[in-house]
Design a protein around this motif. Structure first.
Motif, short mmCIF file in Angstrom:
data_model
loop_
_atom_site.label_atom_id
_atom_site.label_comp_id
_atom_site.label_asym_id
_atom_site.label_seq_id
_atom_site.Cartn_x
_atom_site.Cartn_y
_atom_site.Cartn_z
N ILE A 1 0.81 -1.22 0.00
CA ILE A 1 0.00 0.00 0.00
C ILE A 1 0.85 1.28 0.00
CG2 ILE A 1 -0.19 0.01 2.52
CD1 ILE A 1 -3.09 0.86 2.24
N GLN A 2 2.02 1.24 0.65
CA GLN A 2 2.83 2.45 0.77
C GLN A 2 4.04 2.43 -0.16
OE1 GLN A 2 3.40 1.55 4.85
NE2 GLN A 2 2.35 3.38 5.51
N ALA A 3 4.77 1.30 -0.17
CA ALA A 3 6.01 1.25 -0.95
C ALA A 3 5.75 0.81 -2.40
CB ALA A 3 6.98 0.28 -0.29
N GLY A 4 4.54 0.37 -2.69
CA GLY A 4 4.23 -0.11 -4.04
C GLY A 4 4.49 -1.60 -4.17
N PHE A 5 5.60 -2.06 -3.60
CA PHE A 5 5.86 -3.50 -3.59
C PHE A 5 6.54 -3.87 -2.28
CE2 PHE A 5 10.16 -2.22 -4.60
CZ PHE A 5 10.96 -3.24 -4.08
N GLY A 6 6.44 -5.15 -1.94
CA GLY A 6 7.13 -5.67 -0.77
C GLY A 6 7.93 -6.88 -1.19
N GLY A 7 9.20 -6.89 -0.83
CA GLY A 7 10.07 -8.03 -1.15
C GLY A 7 11.11 -8.17 -0.06
N ALA A 8 12.35 -8.45 -0.47
CA ALA A 8 13.42 -8.71 0.50
C ALA A 8 13.77 -7.46 1.33
CB ALA A 8 14.67 -9.21 -0.23
N ILE A 9 13.84 -6.31 0.67
CA ILE A 9 14.26 -5.09 1.39
C ILE A 9 13.27 -4.80 2.51
CG2 ILE A 9 14.75 -2.62 1.19
CD1 ILE A 9 15.39 -3.13 -1.82
#
Ligand code: SF4
Ligand code: SF4
Length: 387
Positions: A156-164
């Protein structure tokens, strides 16, 4: 020199288990050299996100089990872990509902920052712009090595969620020892909490329900109060308000800096070459696994990527999703997206490149990567023995 990112596709076109993803994952871990990162008897954290009630599209337990088996085969002593987001006892129940138990994972499943979310060690972040120090969950702080399993999806905030994001947000405790808000500072996407505009509010109650800190209290159809001391300034309420009654000027760069600075803190607690990152580009839903929902996937499953460079693995994952055609019957269709390109940016209305750019700026890794593709040659061997 580009960072190596090892990849295997989610496709399986041969009627043989060694061509199927869990068994290709065994091989991919070998190819990526998991053993190099683990010494005998070392305690190895397997960092995952347990998900939420309602959010079931997380990393499938079979892959956690495969990771645990590979760590044991390398001589390590794995434990599966995540940091507190809700009450720890409830969160362990969520983990069990989503399939993560000692029995299924083959290793203890523990809360990294303890029963009360305060079991953490303060770590300084040299050169930080906003987060000069942060409390890293103690089980992660003290672990000898770590395998970070991330479900790659929207946010919702960063656009995507992954390893970082799994490192930065997921590696720190929500509270400091003295009870002050720790992770909340990271979530701030604005300089100030939301301002309620009474004239626009329909008192639908959605903001109260979605608030992770219970900062919003609505009384009948008269008043809405935001507890500014509790508020993380995460922007969820403003985002979901259908009447635009919660004003909050949002900036993606601020959040990206926070995530990069917190990731830097978590990484600094390990010796070099002791962390390896695995991204699962599967069931790529629009929202984070911490949301109480899981919508249908935006793109088809792509596969698994492994690297010891978290910027490279996220860049490669994002590029792969950007190249994939949006799926019908998903939020992508709601937005009229039919052609490949920036689907996560478009459905979340965020620039997905910012987190990667900031993390690279902070020296966490490189977005220059070389994809090393693995495809099974049908040598089932050990894999067949598991059946
Ligand atoms: S979501 Fe918006 S309209 Fe609904 S109660 Fe909250 S502020 Fe009011
Ligand atoms: S920004 Fe809104 S949702 Fe987020 S913590 Fe504050 S009140 Fe709750």
């Amino acid at each position: 020199m580009p960072s190596k990112v090892y990849y295997t596709s989610a496709r399986c076109t041969v009627w043989d288990s060694s061509y199927s993803l869990p068994f290709k994952y065994d091989q991919l871990l070998l190819l990526a050299g998991l053993k190099k990162y683990i010494s005998p008897k070392e305690k190895v954290a397997v960092k995952i996100h347990f998900g939420s009630q309602g959010c079931f599209r997380t990393v499938r337990p079979v892959f956690v089990r495969k990771t645990v088996d590979a760590i044991k085969a390398a001589g390590g002593r794995p434990f599966v872990t995540d940091t507190t987001r809700i009450d720890s006892l409830e969160y362990l129940e969520v983990a069990a509902y989503n399939g993560y138990t000692h029995l299924t994972c083959g290793a203890p499943v523990i809360i990294a920052d303890g029963l009360f979310g305060k079991d953490a060690v303060t770590v300084k972040v040299p050169g930080a712009k906003h987060i000069q120090e942060i409390d890293v969950a103690s089980a992660i702080y003290h672990a000898d090595a770590m395998v970070v399993l991330s479900h790659f999806k929207g946010h919702i905030q960063a656009g995507f969620g992954g390893a970082i994001k799994n490192m930065g947000m997921g590696g720190v405790s929500p509270f400091t020892h003295c009870g002050h808000n720790n992770r909340g500072r990271l979530h701030s996407v604005s300089a100030t909490p939301p301002e309620w505009q009474k004239g626009k509010c329909t008192f639908c109650g959605r903001c109260e329900k979605v608030c992770p800190t219970k900062s919003i209290t609505i009384k009948g159809k008269e008043s809405l109060k935001v507890n500014k001391d509790l508020c993380w300034i995460c922007g969820r309420c403003a985002r979901i308000c259908p009447a635009e009654a919660l004003a909050m000027p949002i900036t993606s760069e601020r959040l990206a800096i926070h995530i990069a600075e917190a990731s830097k803190a978590v990484i600094s607690t390990f010796k070099p070459k002791k962390i390896i990152y695995v991204n699962f580009i599967m069931e790529v839903q629009p929202e984070c696994d911490c949301m109480p929902v899981a919508d249908t996937p935006l793109v088809q499953d792509q596969g698994i990527l492994i690297s010891d460079d978290l910027v490279a693995v996220d860049r490669a994952s994002l590029d792969m999703v950007n190249r994939a055609k949006p799926l019908p019957q998903s939020r992508a269709e709601d937005y009229g997206l039919k052609e490949a390109g920036e689907v996560l940016s478009k459905v979340n209305k965020r620039d997905t490149n910012i987190t990667i750019e900031q993390s690279e700026k902070y020296g966490l890794g490189s977005s220059n990567y070389e994809l090393v593709e693995f495809e099974s040659e049908g040598k089932a061997g050990k894999s067949e023995e598991h059946i």
